[in-house]
Design a protein around this motif. Structure first.
Motif, PDB file in Angstrom:
ATOM      1  N   GLY A   8       0.819  -1.208   0.000  1.00  0.00           N
ATOM      2  CA  GLY A   8       0.000   0.000   0.000  1.00  0.00           C
ATOM      3  C   GLY A   8       0.852   1.257   0.000  1.00  0.00           C
ATOM      4  N   ALA A   9       1.960   1.213   0.735  1.00  0.00           N
ATOM      5  CA  ALA A   9       2.888   2.349   0.715  1.00  0.00           C
ATOM      6  C   ALA A   9       3.517   2.485  -0.663  1.00  0.00           C
ATOM      7  CB  ALA A   9       3.959   2.175   1.788  1.00  0.00           C
ATOM      8  N   VAL A  10       3.879   1.369  -1.261  1.00  0.00           N
ATOM      9  CA  VAL A  10       4.473   1.395  -2.604  1.00  0.00           C
ATOM     10  C   VAL A  10       3.469   1.956  -3.611  1.00  0.00           C
ATOM     11  CG1 VAL A  10       5.393  -0.042  -4.465  1.00  0.00           C
ATOM     12  CG2 VAL A  10       6.079  -0.490  -2.101  1.00  0.00           C
ATOM     13  N   ALA A  11       2.215   1.516  -3.518  1.00  0.00           N
ATOM     14  CA  ALA A  11       1.181   1.993  -4.445  1.00  0.00           C
ATOM     15  C   ALA A  11       0.960   3.497  -4.295  1.00  0.00           C
ATOM     16  CB  ALA A  11      -0.120   1.236  -4.216  1.00  0.00           C
ATOM     17  N   GLN A  12       0.950   3.992  -3.068  1.00  0.00           N
ATOM     18  CA  GLN A  12       0.779   5.434  -2.856  1.00  0.00           C
ATOM     19  C   GLN A  12       1.948   6.217  -3.438  1.00  0.00           C
ATOM     20  OE1 GLN A  12      -1.218   6.475   1.170  1.00  0.00           O
ATOM     21  NE2 GLN A  12      -0.135   4.523   1.470  1.00  0.00           N
ATOM     22  N   GLU A  13       3.146   5.695  -3.233  1.00  0.00           N
ATOM     23  CA  GLU A  13       4.333   6.364  -3.782  1.00  0.00           C
ATOM     24  C   GLU A  13       4.263   6.394  -5.307  1.00  0.00           C
ATOM     25  OE1 GLU A  13       7.395   8.736  -3.108  1.00  0.00           O
ATOM     26  OE2 GLU A  13       6.496   7.684  -1.421  1.00  0.00           O
ATOM     27  N   ALA A  14       3.800   5.299  -5.902  1.00  0.00           N
ATOM     28  CA  ALA A  14       3.649   5.246  -7.361  1.00  0.00           C
ATOM     29  C   ALA A  14       2.650   6.298  -7.835  1.00  0.00           C
ATOM     30  CB  ALA A  14       3.206   3.856  -7.802  1.00  0.00           C
ATOM     31  N   ALA A  15       1.556   6.461  -7.092  1.00  0.00           N
ATOM     32  CA  ALA A  15       0.549   7.455  -7.468  1.00  0.00           C
ATOM     33  C   ALA A  15       1.096   8.879  -7.350  1.00  0.00           C
ATOM     34  CB  ALA A  15      -0.699   7.292  -6.606  1.00  0.00           C
ATOM     35  N   LEU A  16       2.015   9.089  -6.432  1.00  0.00           N
ATOM     36  CA  LEU A  16       2.638  10.414  -6.300  1.00  0.00           C
ATOM     37  C   LEU A  16       3.675  10.661  -7.391  1.00  0.00           C
ATOM     38  CD1 LEU A  16       3.107  10.527  -2.433  1.00  0.00           C
ATOM     39  CD2 LEU A  16       1.704  12.092  -3.795  1.00  0.00           C
ATOM     40  N   ILE A  17       4.447   9.630  -7.703  1.00  0.00           N
ATOM     41  CA  ILE A  17       5.521   9.779  -8.693  1.00  0.00           C
ATOM     42  C   ILE A  17       4.971   9.846 -10.117  1.00  0.00           C
ATOM     43  CG2 ILE A  17       7.494   8.573  -9.735  1.00  0.00           C
ATOM     44  CD1 ILE A  17       8.128   7.522  -6.905  1.00  0.00           C
ATOM     45  N   ALA A  18       3.975   9.004 -10.414  1.00  0.00           N
ATOM     46  CA  ALA A  18       3.434   8.919 -11.779  1.00  0.00           C
ATOM     47  C   ALA A  18       1.913   8.979 -11.755  1.00  0.00           C
ATOM     48  CB  ALA A  18       3.912   7.632 -12.443  1.00  0.00           C
ATOM     49  N   PRO A  19       1.348  10.125 -11.400  1.00  0.00           N
ATOM     50  CA  PRO A  19      -0.116  10.215 -11.273  1.00  0.00           C
ATOM     51  C   PRO A  19      -0.872   9.910 -12.568  1.00  0.00           C
ATOM     52  CG  PRO A  19       0.889  12.398 -11.110  1.00  0.00           C
ATOM     53  CD  PRO A  19       2.005  11.404 -11.119  1.00  0.00           C
ATOM     54  N   ASP A  20      -0.257  10.155 -13.707  1.00  0.00           N
ATOM     55  CA  ASP A  20      -0.929   9.874 -14.980  1.00  0.00           C
ATOM     56  C   ASP A  20      -0.999   8.381 -15.277  1.00  0.00           C
ATOM     57  OD1 ASP A  20      -1.249  12.580 -15.321  1.00  0.00           O
ATOM     58  OD2 ASP A  20       0.491  12.808 -16.633  1.00  0.00           O
ATOM     59  N   ALA A  21      -0.185   7.596 -14.605  1.00  0.00           N
ATOM     60  CA  ALA A  21      -0.162   6.144 -14.831  1.00  0.00           C
ATOM     61  C   ALA A  21      -1.139   5.400 -13.922  1.00  0.00           C
ATOM     62  CB  ALA A  21       1.246   5.599 -14.627  1.00  0.00           C
ATOM     63  N   VAL A  22      -1.716   6.083 -12.945  1.00  0.00           N
ATOM     64  CA  VAL A  22      -2.617   5.456 -11.967  1.00  0.00           C
ATOM     65  C   VAL A  22      -3.969   6.155 -12.042  1.00  0.00           C
ATOM     66  CG1 VAL A  22      -2.968   4.934  -9.525  1.00  0.00           C
ATOM     67  CG2 VAL A  22      -0.648   4.914 -10.462  1.00  0.00           C
ATOM     68  N   SER A  23      -5.022   5.371 -12.307  1.00  0.00           N
ATOM     69  CA  SER A  23      -6.348   5.979 -12.392  1.00  0.00           C
ATOM     70  C   SER A  23      -7.122   5.881 -11.080  1.00  0.00           C
ATOM     71  CB  SER A  23      -7.155   5.344 -13.524  1.00  0.00           C
ATOM     72  OG  SER A  23      -7.307   3.963 -13.296  1.00  0.00           O
ATOM     73  N   ALA A  24      -6.741   4.924 -10.238  1.00  0.00           N
ATOM     74  CA  ALA A  24      -7.385   4.772  -8.935  1.00  0.00           C
ATOM     75  C   ALA A  24      -6.478   3.923  -8.054  1.00  0.00           C
ATOM     76  CB  ALA A  24      -8.754   4.111  -9.073  1.00  0.00           C
ATOM     77  N   LEU A  25      -6.611   4.109  -6.739  1.00  0.00           N
ATOM     78  CA  LEU A  25      -5.869   3.313  -5.765  1.00  0.00           C
ATOM     79  C   LEU A  25      -6.834   2.525  -4.908  1.00  0.00           C
ATOM     80  CD1 LEU A  25      -3.200   5.755  -4.248  1.00  0.00           C
ATOM     81  CD2 LEU A  25      -2.754   3.754  -5.671  1.00  0.00           C
ATOM     82  N   VAL A  26      -6.493   1.270  -4.636  1.00  0.00           N
ATOM     83  CA  VAL A  26      -7.199   0.450  -3.666  1.00  0.00           C
ATOM     84  C   VAL A  26      -6.136  -0.024  -2.682  1.00  0.00           C
ATOM     85  CG1 VAL A  26      -8.548  -1.638  -3.259  1.00  0.00           C
ATOM     86  CG2 VAL A  26      -8.953  -0.273  -5.327  1.00  0.00           C
ATOM     87  N   LEU A  27      -6.284   0.357  -1.419  1.00  0.00           N
ATOM     88  CA  LEU A  27      -5.278   0.071  -0.408  1.00  0.00           C
ATOM     89  C   LEU A  27      -5.905  -0.695   0.751  1.00  0.00           C
ATOM     90  CD1 LEU A  27      -3.817   3.701  -0.325  1.00  0.00           C
ATOM     91  CD2 LEU A  27      -3.000   1.777  -1.718  1.00  0.00           C
ATOM     92  N   ALA A  28      -5.257  -1.774   1.144  1.00  0.00           N
ATOM     93  CA  ALA A  28      -5.708  -2.549   2.298  1.00  0.00           C
ATOM     94  C   ALA A  28      -4.704  -2.321   3.427  1.00  0.00           C
ATOM     95  CB  ALA A  28      -5.805  -4.032   1.958  1.00  0.00           C
ATOM     96  N   ALA A  29      -5.145  -1.661   4.485  1.00  0.00           N
ATOM     97  CA  ALA A  29      -4.302  -1.353   5.640  1.00  0.00           C
ATOM     98  C   ALA A  29      -2.905  -0.910   5.202  1.00  0.00           C
ATOM     99  CB  ALA A  29      -4.234  -2.549   6.576  1.00  0.00           C
ATOM    100  N   PRO A  30      -2.815   0.222   4.486  1.00  0.00           N
ATOM    101  CA  PRO A  30      -1.516   0.630   3.951  1.00  0.00           C
ATOM    102  C   PRO A  30      -0.560   1.136   5.024  1.00  0.00           C
ATOM    103  CG  PRO A  30      -3.136   2.350   3.588  1.00  0.00           C
ATOM    104  CD  PRO A  30      -3.875   1.171   4.160  1.00  0.00           C
ATOM    105  N   ALA A  31       0.713   0.834   4.840  1.00  0.00           N
ATOM    106  CA  ALA A  31       1.749   1.382   5.709  1.00  0.00           C
ATOM    107  C   ALA A  31       1.875   2.873   5.421  1.00  0.00           C
ATOM    108  CB  ALA A  31       3.072   0.672   5.437  1.00  0.00           C
ATOM    109  N   GLY A  32       2.362   3.603   6.399  1.00  0.00           N
ATOM    110  CA  GLY A  32       2.620   5.024   6.203  1.00  0.00           C
ATOM    111  C   GLY A  32       1.754   5.943   7.029  1.00  0.00           C
ATOM    112  N   PHE A  33       0.908   5.392   7.886  1.00  0.00           N
ATOM    113  CA  PHE A  33       0.017   6.223   8.694  1.00  0.00           C
ATOM    114  C   PHE A  33       0.156   5.937  10.182  1.00  0.00           C
ATOM    115  CE2 PHE A  33      -1.991   6.060   4.520  1.00  0.00           C
ATOM    116  CZ  PHE A  33      -2.050   7.412   4.249  1.00  0.00           C
ATOM    117  N   SER A  34       1.359   5.563  10.601  1.00  0.00           N
ATOM    118  CA  SER A  34       1.594   5.254  12.003  1.00  0.00           C
ATOM    119  C   SER A  34       2.789   6.052  12.487  1.00  0.00           C
ATOM    120  CB  SER A  34       1.854   3.755  12.178  1.00  0.00           C
ATOM    121  OG  SER A  34       2.276   3.491  13.495  1.00  0.00           O
ATOM    122  N   GLY A  35       2.648   6.702  13.600  1.00  0.00           N
ATOM    123  CA  GLY A  35       3.750   7.470  14.153  1.00  0.00           C
ATOM    124  C   GLY A  35       4.913   6.602  14.605  1.00  0.00           C
ATOM    125  N   ARG A  36       4.683   5.322  14.791  1.00  0.00           N
ATOM    126  CA  ARG A  36       5.748   4.448  15.273  1.00  0.00           C
ATOM    127  C   ARG A  36       6.595   3.871  14.149  1.00  0.00           C
ATOM    128  NH1 ARG A  36       2.882  -1.216  16.836  1.00  0.00           N
ATOM    129  NH2 ARG A  36       1.706  -1.421  14.927  1.00  0.00           N
TER     130      ARG A  36
END
Length: 185
Positions: A8-36
């Motif tokens: 999920g973290a990889v998919a989000q990074e891909a959407a940030l790097i190449a937004p024209d290559a991604v039309s939608a994201l589906v994420l299951a409990a993605p990493a990247g939203f925990s302070g720890r």
């Protein structure tokens, strides 16, 4: 683009790097939203530096085997038993140490990623599915994701589900994703 946990973290990074290559994201409990996450990444690096290769492999083998049961809420699920069987087979492979090293590298890199600020820049429709009994990435991450994303986010919390909702509620997950992609495809 679909990603689960570290994926999920990889998919989000891909959407940030190449937004024209991604039309939608589906994420299951993605990493990247925990302070720890950053702390865990630092601890992995420290452990890797201090332990011999064999001690590191042994420690990670024990930890991974113990953690497998945290992937699902239903500890009697057929899925969990199958994962244990497959993991036992993986440990017998000659390239198992390489797999452990690769997993540690990936975990350290992904845990270092923090999407709390970056998620608002993701412009594609995004569906996040989280289990309310997730022991790997606690469901509080869903609230952080909700506050981090903009209006493109659809968030669904599955009741009595752990870290891999697509395994515990496959029919519900597939129907949800199908509806989301039909609406945003």
């Amino acid at each position: 683009l679909l990603g689960s946990s570290m994926g999920g973290a990889v998919a989000q990074e891909a959407a940030l790097i190449a937004p024209d290559a991604v039309s939608a994201l589906v994420l299951a409990a993605p990493a990247g939203f925990s302070g720890r996450s950053r702390l865990l990444a630092s601890l992995l690096s420290l452990q890797r530096a201090l332990l011999s290769k064999q001690k590191l492999i042994d420690a990670m083998t024990r930890r991974l085997y113990d953690r497998v049961s945290t992937f699902v809420y239903d500890k009697e699920s057929v899925f969990l038993k199958d994962v244990h069987r497959q993991y036992d087979a993986m440990r017998e492979r000659e390239d198992y140490p390489v797999w452990i090293e690769t997993l540690l590298f990936m975990a350290r890199e992904v845990l270092s990623v923090d999407f709390r600020r970056k998620a608002g820049s993701i412009s594609v429709p995004t569906l996040i599915v989280w289990g309310d009994k997730d022991e790997v990435l606690p469901p509080e991450g869903a609230d952080i994701a909700r506050n981090s994303y903009g209006p493109n986010l659809t968030l669904k919390i599955f009741a009595d589900v752990g870290h891999i909702p697509f395994a515990e509620r496959p029919d519900v997950f597939v129907n949800l994703v199908d509806g989301f992609l039909s609406k945003h495809g």
